[in-house]
Design a protein around this motif. Structure first.
Motif, PDB file in Angstrom:
ATOM      1  N   UNK A   1      -3.208  -1.853  -7.712  1.00 26.29           N
ATOM      2  CA  UNK A   1      -2.164  -0.894  -7.329  1.00 26.29           C
ATOM      3  C   UNK A   1      -0.900  -1.059  -8.175  1.00 26.29           C
ATOM      4  N   UNK A   2      -0.725  -2.242  -8.790  1.00 26.38           N
ATOM      5  CA  UNK A   2       0.461  -2.481  -9.619  1.00 26.38           C
ATOM      6  C   UNK A   2       0.287  -1.987 -11.055  1.00 26.38           C
ATOM      7  N   UNK A   3      -0.958  -1.759 -11.471  1.00 27.55           N
ATOM      8  CA  UNK A   3      -1.212  -1.354 -12.863  1.00 27.55           C
ATOM      9  C   UNK A   3      -0.480  -0.068 -13.244  1.00 27.55           C
ATOM     10  N   UNK A   4      -0.507   1.000 -12.421  1.00 26.98           N
ATOM     11  CA  UNK A   4       0.241   2.208 -12.809  1.00 26.98           C
ATOM     12  C   UNK A   4       1.741   1.970 -12.930  1.00 26.98           C
TER      13      UNK A   4
ATOM     14  N   UNK B   1       0.819  -1.204   0.000  1.00 27.41           N
ATOM     15  CA  UNK B   1       0.000   0.000   0.000  1.00 27.41           C
ATOM     16  C   UNK B   1       0.862   1.266   0.000  1.00 27.41           C
ATOM     17  N   UNK B   2       2.057   1.194   0.583  1.00 33.44           N
ATOM     18  CA  UNK B   2       2.933   2.360   0.655  1.00 33.44           C
ATOM     19  C   UNK B   2       3.841   2.486  -0.566  1.00 33.44           C
ATOM     20  N   UNK B   3       4.292   1.356  -1.097  1.00 35.85           N
ATOM     21  CA  UNK B   3       5.200   1.403  -2.244  1.00 35.85           C
ATOM     22  C   UNK B   3       4.980   0.180  -3.124  1.00 35.85           C
ATOM     23  N   UNK B   4       4.001   0.212  -4.035  1.00 36.49           N
ATOM     24  CA  UNK B   4       3.671  -0.961  -4.853  1.00 36.49           C
ATOM     25  C   UNK B   4       4.826  -1.430  -5.737  1.00 36.49           C
ATOM     26  N   UNK B   5       5.679  -0.512  -6.174  1.00 33.98           N
ATOM     27  CA  UNK B   5       6.747  -0.875  -7.107  1.00 33.98           C
ATOM     28  C   UNK B   5       7.641  -1.986  -6.558  1.00 33.98           C
ATOM     29  N   UNK B   6       7.848  -2.017  -5.239  1.00 39.76           N
ATOM     30  CA  UNK B   6       8.722  -3.025  -4.646  1.00 39.76           C
ATOM     31  C   UNK B   6       8.185  -4.446  -4.803  1.00 39.76           C
ATOM     32  N   UNK B   7       6.902  -4.580  -5.115  1.00 36.76           N
ATOM     33  CA  UNK B   7       6.276  -5.905  -5.161  1.00 36.76           C
ATOM     34  C   UNK B   7       5.816  -6.268  -6.567  1.00 36.76           C
TER      35      UNK B   7
ATOM     36  N   UNK C   1       6.132  -9.847  -7.894  1.00 39.91           N
ATOM     37  CA  UNK C   1       5.180 -10.865  -7.440  1.00 39.91           C
ATOM     38  C   UNK C   1       3.914 -10.897  -8.288  1.00 39.91           C
ATOM     39  N   UNK C   2       3.825 -10.050  -9.306  1.00 43.32           N
ATOM     40  CA  UNK C   2       2.615  -9.993 -10.127  1.00 43.32           C
ATOM     41  C   UNK C   2       2.243 -11.349 -10.732  1.00 43.32           C
ATOM     42  N   UNK C   3       3.197 -12.142 -11.275  1.00 42.93           N
ATOM     43  CA  UNK C   3       2.801 -13.455 -11.816  1.00 42.93           C
ATOM     44  C   UNK C   3       2.165 -14.370 -10.776  1.00 42.93           C
ATOM     45  N   UNK C   4       2.664 -14.359  -9.563  1.00 45.36           N
ATOM     46  CA  UNK C   4       2.086 -15.213  -8.523  1.00 45.36           C
ATOM     47  C   UNK C   4       0.673 -14.762  -8.164  1.00 45.36           C
ATOM     48  N   UNK C   5       0.491 -13.461  -8.072  1.00 49.07           N
ATOM     49  CA  UNK C   5      -0.836 -12.970  -7.743  1.00 49.07           C
ATOM     50  C   UNK C   5      -1.808 -13.180  -8.903  1.00 49.07           C
ATOM     51  N   UNK C   6      -1.320 -13.098 -10.105  1.00 54.90           N
ATOM     52  CA  UNK C   6      -2.177 -13.363 -11.259  1.00 54.90           C
ATOM     53  C   UNK C   6      -2.627 -14.828 -11.246  1.00 54.90           C
ATOM     54  N   UNK C   7      -1.733 -15.721 -10.844  1.00 47.83           N
ATOM     55  CA  UNK C   7      -2.105 -17.143 -10.743  1.00 47.83           C
ATOM     56  C   UNK C   7      -3.164 -17.342  -9.668  1.00 47.83           C
TER      57      UNK C   7
ATOM     58  N   UNK D   1      -2.491  -4.134 -17.329  1.00 47.06           N
ATOM     59  CA  UNK D   1      -3.902  -3.746 -17.415  1.00 47.06           C
ATOM     60  C   UNK D   1      -4.658  -4.605 -18.414  1.00 47.06           C
ATOM     61  N   UNK D   2      -4.075  -4.820 -19.600  1.00 46.28           N
ATOM     62  CA  UNK D   2      -4.766  -5.609 -20.631  1.00 46.28           C
ATOM     63  C   UNK D   2      -4.918  -7.067 -20.221  1.00 46.28           C
ATOM     64  N   UNK D   3      -3.937  -7.598 -19.480  1.00 45.46           N
ATOM     65  CA  UNK D   3      -4.023  -8.986 -19.040  1.00 45.46           C
ATOM     66  C   UNK D   3      -5.084  -9.193 -17.963  1.00 45.46           C
ATOM     67  N   UNK D   4      -5.383  -8.153 -17.214  1.00 48.09           N
ATOM     68  CA  UNK D   4      -6.341  -8.285 -16.122  1.00 48.09           C
ATOM     69  C   UNK D   4      -7.787  -8.254 -16.586  1.00 48.09           C
TER      70      UNK D   4
END
Length: 509
Positions: A235-238, A200-206, A209-215, A244-247
């Motif tokens: 929060x990761x889209x920006x 929530x404070x700094x999304x860029x650091x995570x 992990x986008x592939x894991x969360x997408x799974x 964005x298109x994959x979601x």
């Protein structure tokens, strides 16, 4: 057998309703004697009574060492009493709090998972920077405990430790990330929760992990965990626009299939955040975008039509977000949004008004303003002032970009000034006055009509007619006098100003 129990203490306080201070002072004196006892049952009972007294406002910081003694009891029931007292009373200023470090380390190595759970709960409430630093490694080791009950509690307490000891995040994050692949869904949910709070404070650091969360988004059936996953991906889209298109497809699938209103709204909200990033390099949109937009708009319309006020409000908020990228999809529900202006809930009316302000076009401006003027007549208080401010904003936005007939607008401003109690606040009177002067300055063709309208207002005020002569209308009358004086050449063109009838016929068409 003669000591007072907690039940006796409560009954005694209730029996002395008028002045329980004497009874409580006597009880505290007895408790102090009980704390000196070597009997663990008597000592635990004394701490239990002190905890109750602390809940009704009495200080028990003087008994902190006795609380630690009860915490270290061998009996599980006594431990619970001690941990509860510590949770309620220990702060960073408690001197003896460091004495709990070795005890908590010992508890973390216990073979009883409930002893470990009690210790973790206590740490979550009393954690200080020193305790967090000293116990981080022990708690981190519990992330691989054989019991899922312990793993869940250890994961959740890590967030509190990171707040007090931020340097520990780099040391332990790999173990937290590994829990996303845990065999227990509850552990995975806890890992998702803590990562979402951290991101929530700094999304860029995570972002890694986008592939894991997408799974997890496409495989999990846990609604509460999906809500967290959807929030995090939003929060990761920006940070990664290609996401964005994959979601769009998985979120659209959830929107179509879920019956949970909370998850449905969160998915729609994330879609509206992602839509501005779905455009291709040539500026075009993918074929899926119009379908997803229509799906979101239809579901938000159902929210607004729902009798539940909370869902109605969320539907309006969702429309506000969707309007930023696809205003046409929202404009189709203009009548539905207008109906919300009559709702009993002022928050819903205010949100609907905000939405209508963004729906304005050159074709719809005059029609919307006429309908809003009807609501101004019935509105009261701050909502009435807000209505007037929104009408002015709609007409004057972007240097009058949507306004075609300035004579009509001048008439509307005069009508607002004439309305009974139309200028309750000085700010509203000043706003109307500034708009009248601004239009007269900018548009030469409207000056003759403006002089006629302003002269009508001045004559009415001098004749003591029904014009609302309060201190706030003074600003409008000052503006009227300035316009008549500045453009005096048009005074000779005034045709029979009687009670302002010329103004009314000029705009209400």
């Amino acid at each position: 057998m003669f000591e007072k129990t907690l039940q006796d203490l409560v009954k005694g306080i209730r029996a002395h309703k008028r002045d329980p201070s004497a009874f409580i002072s006597q009880s505290i004196a007895e408790i102090k004697l009980e704390l000196r006892s070597v009997d663990p049952f008597i000592k635990a009972q004394a701490v239990r009574k002190l905890t109750y007294l602390q809940m009704i406002g009495y200080d028990m910081s003087w008994a902190a060492f006795s609380v630690i003694e009860v915490m270290t009891s061998a009996r599980f029931g006594h431990k619970r009493v001690g941990y509860l007292a510590a949770n309620q009373t220990f702060t960073e200023e408690t001197d003896v709090i460091l004495l709990t470090t070795n005890h908590l380390k010992k508890e973390f190595n216990s073979g009883n998972q409930y002893d470990i759970g009690l210790a973790i709960n206590c740490l979550a409430n009393i954690a200080t920077p020193d305790l967090s630093r000293d116990l981080l490694g022990d708690v981190s080791a519990l992330l691989t405990h054989q019991r899922s009950y312990v793993r869940k509690k250890a994961l959740l307490v890590m967030y509190k430790l990171f707040i007090n000891y931020p340097q520990g995040l780099r040391l332990c994050f790999d173990r937290i990330r590994d829990r996303l692949d845990d065999t227990d869904s509850g552990v995975v949910s806890c890992a998702v929760n803590i990562i979402c709070e951290l991101a929530d404070k700094n999304p860029r650091n995570y972002l890694a992990l986008a592939p894991r969360f997408f799974r997890l988004l496409t495989t999990s059936s846990n609604n509460w965990m999906l809500i967290k996953v959807v929030k995090l991906l939003g929060s990761l889209v920006p940070e990664e626009p290609r996401l964005a298109r994959k979601l769009l497809e998985p979120l659209a699938t959830i929107i179509q299939n879920t019956a949970a209103k909370s998850l449905l709204y969160e998915c729609i909200h994330t879609v509206t955040l992602a839509l501005p990033f779905t455009k291709k390099e040539d500026g075009s949109e993918s074929r899926a975008v119009p379908v997803v937009v229509k799906l979101c708009a239809d579901n938000l319309r159902n929210f607004i039509q729902d009798p539940d006020q909370n869902l109605k409000y969320l539907g309006l908020v969702g429309y506000v977000n969707l309007m930023q990228s696809h205003p046409r999809a929202v404009a189709e529900s203009r009548e539905l949004v207008l109906a919300c202006l009559t709702d009993d809930d002022v928050t819903i009316r205010t949100r609907a008004l905000e939405l209508l302000t963004g729906m304005v076009t050159k074709r719809t401006l005059e029609e919307l303003v006429v309908q809003l003027l009807k609501h101004v007549v019935a509105a009261e208080g701050a909502y009435r002032e807000d209505l007037i401010a929104k009408i002015v904003l709609m007409c004057s936005r972007d240097k009058y970009a949507f306004l075609v007939d300035f004579q009509w607008y001048t008439g509307a401003l005069v009508e607002l000034a004439r309305m009974d109690h139309g200028c309750r606040s000085a700010a509203t009177g000043a706003l109307l006055a500034s708009q009248l002067i601004d239009v007269a300055l900018r548009v030469e063709s409207v000056r003759a009509f403006a002089v006629e309208a302003m002269a009508g207002l001045l004559l009415e005020s001098m004749g003591g007619s029904s014009v609302n002569l309060n201190s706030n209308l003074t600003e409008v009358l000052l503006a009227a006098a300035w316009i008549v004086g500045e453009y005096g050449a048009h005074v000779g063109k005034i045709r029979g100003v009687r009670g302002g009838s010329g103004v009314d016929s000029g705009w209400a068409r």
